[in-house]
Design an enzyme around this catalytic site. Structure first.
Site, PDB file in Angstrom:
ATOM      1  N   ASP A 108       0.845  -1.193   0.000  1.00 48.52           N
ATOM      2  CA  ASP A 108       0.000   0.000   0.000  1.00 48.52           C
ATOM      3  C   ASP A 108       0.883   1.248   0.000  1.00 48.52           C
ATOM      4  OD1 ASP A 108      -2.476   1.232  -0.067  1.00 48.52           O
ATOM      5  OD2 ASP A 108      -2.599   1.424   2.099  1.00 48.52           O
TER       6      ASP A 108
ATOM      7  N   TYR B 162       1.104   5.730  -0.477  1.00 49.84           N
ATOM      8  CA  TYR B 162       0.569   6.905   0.235  1.00 49.84           C
ATOM      9  C   TYR B 162       0.722   8.119  -0.680  1.00 49.84           C
ATOM     10  CZ  TYR B 162      -0.196   9.614   4.624  1.00 49.84           C
ATOM     11  OH  TYR B 162      -0.690  10.411   5.627  1.00 49.84           O
TER      12      TYR B 162
ATOM     13  N   HIS C 170      -4.653  13.890   0.937  1.00 50.31           N
ATOM     14  CA  HIS C 170      -4.898  13.068   2.129  1.00 50.31           C
ATOM     15  C   HIS C 170      -3.709  13.133   3.076  1.00 50.31           C
ATOM     16  CE1 HIS C 170      -6.043   9.642   4.632  1.00 50.31           C
ATOM     17  NE2 HIS C 170      -4.849   9.106   4.391  1.00 50.31           N
TER      18      HIS C 170
ATOM     19  N   ARG D  74       0.304  16.732  13.046  1.00 52.28           N
ATOM     20  CA  ARG D  74       1.491  17.598  13.069  1.00 52.28           C
ATOM     21  C   ARG D  74       1.121  18.926  12.410  1.00 52.28           C
ATOM     22  NH1 ARG D  74       3.075  12.869  10.848  1.00 52.28           N
ATOM     23  NH2 ARG D  74       3.115  13.870   8.808  1.00 52.28           N
TER      24      ARG D  74
ATOM     25  N   GLU E  30     -10.926   3.879   3.430  1.00 53.32           N
ATOM     26  CA  GLU E  30      -9.948   4.641   2.650  1.00 53.32           C
ATOM     27  C   GLU E  30     -10.233   4.443   1.167  1.00 53.32           C
ATOM     28  OE1 GLU E  30      -6.063   5.249   5.448  1.00 53.32           O
ATOM     29  OE2 GLU E  30      -5.954   3.651   3.943  1.00 53.32           O
TER      30      GLU E  30
ATOM     31  N   GLU F 276      -9.221   4.245  -2.340  1.00 56.59           N
ATOM     32  CA  GLU F 276      -7.986   4.006  -3.075  1.00 56.59           C
ATOM     33  C   GLU F 276      -8.269   3.331  -4.414  1.00 56.59           C
ATOM     34  OE1 GLU F 276      -4.676   2.322  -1.024  1.00 56.59           O
ATOM     35  OE2 GLU F 276      -5.502   2.741   0.980  1.00 56.59           O
TER      36      GLU F 276
ATOM     37  N   ASP G 196      -8.875   0.180   1.891  1.00 51.69           N
ATOM     38  CA  ASP G 196      -7.992  -0.335   2.933  1.00 51.69           C
ATOM     39  C   ASP G 196      -8.544   0.109   4.282  1.00 51.69           C
ATOM     40  OD1 ASP G 196      -5.745  -1.787   3.720  1.00 51.69           O
ATOM     41  OD2 ASP G 196      -4.539   0.018   3.954  1.00 51.69           O
TER      42      ASP G 196
ATOM     43  N   ARG H 118      -8.389   3.427  13.251  1.00 52.46           N
ATOM     44  CA  ARG H 118      -7.588   4.629  13.522  1.00 52.46           C
ATOM     45  C   ARG H 118      -7.065   4.691  14.959  1.00 52.46           C
ATOM     46  NH1 ARG H 118      -6.185   6.090   8.487  1.00 52.46           N
ATOM     47  NH2 ARG H 118      -7.984   6.620   7.184  1.00 52.46           N
TER      48      ARG H 118
ATOM     49  N   GLN I  96      -4.309   2.248  15.205  1.00 52.17           N
ATOM     50  CA  GLN I  96      -3.179   2.756  14.427  1.00 52.17           C
ATOM     51  C   GLN I  96      -2.410   3.831  15.197  1.00 52.17           C
ATOM     52  OE1 GLN I  96      -4.367   4.382  10.654  1.00 52.17           O
ATOM     53  NE2 GLN I  96      -2.281   4.761   9.971  1.00 52.17           N
TER      54      GLN I  96
ATOM     55  N   TYR J 106       1.537   2.599  15.594  1.00 53.87           N
ATOM     56  CA  TYR J 106       2.296   2.801  14.354  1.00 53.87           C
ATOM     57  C   TYR J 106       3.716   3.330  14.575  1.00 53.87           C
ATOM     58  CZ  TYR J 106       2.000   7.931  14.058  1.00 53.87           C
ATOM     59  OH  TYR J 106       2.156   9.281  14.265  1.00 53.87           O
TER      60      TYR J 106
ATOM     61  N   LYS K 263      -4.360  -2.139   9.957  1.00 58.95           N
ATOM     62  CA  LYS K 263      -4.601  -2.169   8.518  1.00 58.95           C
ATOM     63  C   LYS K 263      -4.799  -3.577   7.959  1.00 58.95           C
ATOM     64  CE  LYS K 263      -3.761   2.236   7.302  1.00 58.95           C
ATOM     65  NZ  LYS K 263      -4.598   3.050   6.413  1.00 58.95           N
TER      66      LYS K 263
ATOM     67  N   THR L  90      -8.756  -5.815   3.550  1.00 55.28           N
ATOM     68  CA  THR L  90      -8.650  -4.881   2.430  1.00 55.28           C
ATOM     69  C   THR L  90      -9.619  -5.366   1.369  1.00 55.28           C
ATOM     70  OG1 THR L  90      -6.312  -4.409   2.870  1.00 55.28           O
ATOM     71  CG2 THR L  90      -7.134  -3.906   0.668  1.00 55.28           C
TER      72      THR L  90
ATOM     73  N   THR M 211      -4.931   6.680   0.000  1.00 57.65           N
ATOM     74  CA  THR M 211      -6.194   7.412  -0.054  1.00 57.65           C
ATOM     75  C   THR M 211      -6.093   8.610  -0.985  1.00 57.65           C
ATOM     76  OG1 THR M 211      -6.581   6.756   2.226  1.00 57.65           O
ATOM     77  CG2 THR M 211      -7.969   8.503   1.358  1.00 57.65           C
TER      78      THR M 211
ATOM     79  N   GLU N  37     -10.407  12.450   7.853  1.00 60.81           N
ATOM     80  CA  GLU N  37     -10.304  13.815   7.327  1.00 60.81           C
ATOM     81  C   GLU N  37     -11.639  14.550   7.443  1.00 60.81           C
ATOM     82  OE1 GLU N  37      -7.988  13.761   3.363  1.00 60.81           O
ATOM     83  OE2 GLU N  37      -8.652  11.700   3.708  1.00 60.81           O
TER      84      GLU N  37
END
Length: 434
Positions: free
Chosen positions: A132, A134, A139, A148, A204, A206, A238, A242, A245, A249, A258, A262, A365, A379
């Site tokens: 997978d 990114y 996204h 962040r 997600e 994708e 996917d 959250r 995760q 992660y 994850k 899928t 995503t 989001e």
């Protein structure tokens, strides 16, 4: 790159009546898949309108010849792996002969058809590996702002296609229930983690990339040759836990959040079918670095992106009981990939990693730059802070048991037939007892 030809003629019609004007599977599409009839073994087929053309039967009757026959012979094991590994030549020959076989004016052969509603669809390929990526920059930026705010994108994002290795064993076909996973969760205010059902289940949006011919271990794939290693495309969801995760992660990235499921759509839409929807890769923003030479190719930048509408809908139990239709949550586009499919494939193999026919790559995503095209609830709800309001009066911060989420993709362009991918859907069911 694949170009348009007579098989894309918008005036082309079929003796399969349901294909004419079909929103997803007109004669201009001809996606490949695997199906079985009651009591039978999986076999290769082609979606045409509301029906499936039986490729094995067409071959047996001598209706396919040369490279097209070779393509179908390669599916004798009930998967598309062998066909995918043959590359573009046999695949194009098969498309051309099928277009002629199904065209209005040729002899109708209804005995080759099965109603889609009467068969069982299967994963189109035996998936050896799943990776997978990114590459949806909007996204990545949105998620980065949540966690962040002052530094949403890390410095490597615009230099390298970011990805991680997923779990091939839990890739399933559209319609497979989504069992809410159990896992470790820790809220900011909790002194220690707890184990239990995921609280923040998400989808997600994708696209999936099916690998065709592979490469030998130790032999990279050059960017100019990368399109020859792509067998086709599908929709991919996917599903993501959250809260699990967020705790697990660091420092190694996604794991149990994850790999529980899928979902992919059942049909492999070929590069040939998508030729009318190829577009130039969006120019990079001022100040962004140019791709490093091994990821840079003029032809890929000119025609390596796709203009495909991507839609997400939700249907809750309350909406279903009230007779309400699925509600659109998002409308995005595949054009929002920061890296092209060819760049993804090239980077994956640049260190000599060997890809194999039937391997699956996810794009990550694909959110649009505006709020109407966000590809995840993370989001849309701003990390759960702003709930989504539904026509039933309900709110959703994340998915609840009984919710059905469906992804859809369509190619639309003036002067060409509209084609689609079929649905990629799953319904959430409760977590197993612990």
């Amino acid at each position: 790159m694949t170009t348009t030809d007579a098989t894309h003629d918008p005036g082309l019609t079929s003796w399969v009546a349901s294909a004419n004007g079909h929103a997803e599977f007109p004669i201009q599409n001809l996606p490949l898949g695997v199906f079985s009839v009651s009591g039978g073994s999986p076999r290769a087929g082609v979606a045409i309108g509301d029906d499936i053309l039986d490729l094995t039967e067409a071959l047996r009757l001598g209706l396919l010849a040369g490279e097209a026959a070779r393509a179908v012979e390669a599916t004798a094991d009930g998967t598309l792996n062998g066909l995918m590994g043959l590359g573009a030549g046999p695949r194009r020959a098969l498309r051309a002969q099928l277009s002629h076989l199904l065209a209005e004016g040729t002899q109708p052969r209804p005995h080759l058809l099965h109603r889609s509603s009467d068969v069982t669809l299967h994963l189109p390929a035996r998936i050896g590996d799943y990776t997978d990526f990114y590459v949806g920059i909007h996204h990545a930026t949105n998620v980065g702002k949540i966690f962040r705010p002052d530094n949403p994108l890390l410095p490597n994002y615009k230099y390298v296609p970011i990805g991680y290795h997923g779990r091939a064993s839990s890739v399933r076909l559209s319609g497979t229930p989504v069992t809410r996973p159990n896992g470790q969760r820790k809220r900011a205010e909790d002194p220690t983690p707890s184990y239990g059902p995921c609280r923040n289940l998400d989808y997600e949006l994708e696209m999936g990339i099916w690998i065709g011919p592979g490469n030998d271990l130790g032999t990279p794939i050059r960017i100019g040759d990368a399109p020859n290693h792509v067998a086709g495309y599908c929709l991919l969801n996917d599903w993501s836990a959250r809260d699990v995760q967020g705790w697990e992660y660091q420092p190694l990235g996604p794991f149990l959040a994850k790999n529980f499921l899928t979902t992919v759509s059942p049909w492999v839409v070929t590069p040939e079918a998508l030729a009318p929807f190829r577009i130039a890769q969006a120019p990079r923003a001022e100040g962004d670095p140019a791709p490093l030479p091994y990821l840079s190719d003029g032809a890929d930048q000119a025609t390596g992106a796709f203009d495909l509408e991507l839609e997400i809908t939700i249907l809750t139990p309350k909406m279903r009981e009230a007779g309400l239709p699925p509600h659109r949550l998002s409308l995005s586009n595949m054009r929002h990939m920061y890296w092209t499919a060819a760049q993804i494939v090239t980077h994956h193999a640049c260190n000599g990693c060997d890809l194999h026919p039937g391997d699956l790559l996810g794009t990550g995503t694909l959110s649009a730059p505006d709020p109407t095209g966000l590809g995840s609830l993370l989001e849309t709800s701003r990390g759960g802070k702003e709930p989504v309001r539904l026509p039933s009066g309900e709110e959703r911060r994340f998915l609840e048991d009984g919710d059905e989420v469906a992804l859809h993709a369509r190619g639309r362009r003036e002067g060409f037939a509209t084609i689609g991918f079929g649905p990629c859907l799953g319904t959430v069911r409760p977590a197993p007892g612990i």
